[in-house]
Design a protein around this motif. Structure first.
Motif, mmCIF file in Angstrom:
data_model
loop_
_atom_site.group_PDB
_atom_site.id
_atom_site.type_symbol
_atom_site.label_atom_id
_atom_site.label_comp_id
_atom_site.label_asym_id
_atom_site.label_seq_id
_atom_site.Cartn_x
_atom_site.Cartn_y
_atom_site.Cartn_z
ATOM 1 N N LYS A 1 -7.381 2.163 4.368
ATOM 2 C CA LYS A 1 -6.898 1.414 3.430
ATOM 3 C C LYS A 1 -6.696 -0.182 3.557
ATOM 4 N N VAL B 1 0.633 -1.231 0.110
ATOM 5 C CA VAL B 1 0.096 0.081 0.013
ATOM 6 C C VAL B 1 0.943 1.465 -0.040
ATOM 7 N N ASP C 1 -3.984 0.067 -3.630
ATOM 8 C CA ASP C 1 -5.223 0.850 -2.921
ATOM 9 C C ASP C 1 -5.629 0.367 -1.856
ATOM 10 N N LYS C 2 -5.504 -1.032 -1.346
ATOM 11 C CA LYS C 2 -6.186 -1.447 -0.241
ATOM 12 C C LYS C 2 -5.397 -3.032 -0.089
#
Length: 183
Positions: free
Chosen positions: A92, A60, A65-66
């Motif tokens: 996140k 990340v 993104d996550k």
């Protein structure tokens, strides 16, 4: 142990003080991410045997993104949560305390699909090929997804139909294999 690069770079991470986890060292982690292309342009990452959460947090930090950080050990989950808090972007990250196959079923129910997966189970419990097969069967791997499998140097892994071995990296007693889901 620390975050090597990206937006969270140089933050020191907590680790579990026991034999339950085997954190990937900074030099191995840096080499691994260099071989993956260093930085990412979005996507979701799964760290299925997260330990400290270092690999998912690093991904990340470098542009994913996550991250979904999964571990079965209560002590590891506490450390992961502390490390996620260091990012100051807890949204996140999703931390899951479940056995691997139960977590995979939960992720299917959440309609997850991953672009990058880290598999670093305790060496005594090698089942990487079966987990990759299960992720393919459950459609948890996006087309072209990378699966990074870390083992000791003595462990042999079969290539799973539907994936191809892209790279093998050796670091002392550690071997990392990078598989890609066929498109």
């Amino acid at each position: 142990m620390r975050i090597i690069a990206g937006q969270y770079a140089r933050r020191n991470l907590f680790t579990l003080k026991s034999n339950l986890t085997r954190p990937t060292g900074d030099k191995v982690k840096e080499s691994l991410f260099n071989s993956l292309g260093q930085f990412f342009d979005g996507g979701q990452v799964l760290d299925l045997y997260a330990g400290s959460g270092a690999l998912g947090i690093e991904a990340v930090s470098r542009g994913m993104d996550k991250a979904y950080l999964v571990d079965i050990a209560a002590g590891a989950i506490e450390i992961i949560k502390k490390n996620v808090a260091l990012t100051k972007e807890t949204d996140k990250f999703t931390v899951i305390k479940r056995p691997d196959t139960v977590a995979l079923q939960q992720l299917v129910q959440q309609s997850c699909q991953f672009n990058l997966v880290f598999l670093d189970p305790p060496y005594a419990k090698q089942k990487i090929s079966q987990i990759i097969t299960k992720m393919l069967d459950l459609d948890l791997l996006a087309p072209g997804a990378l699966v990074v499998a870390e083992t000791d140097e003595q462990t042999e892994l079969m290539t799973v139909p539907g994936t191809s071995l892209q790279k093998t990296l050796n670091y002392g007693h550690t071997t990392i294999r990078i598989y890609q889901r066929e498109q």
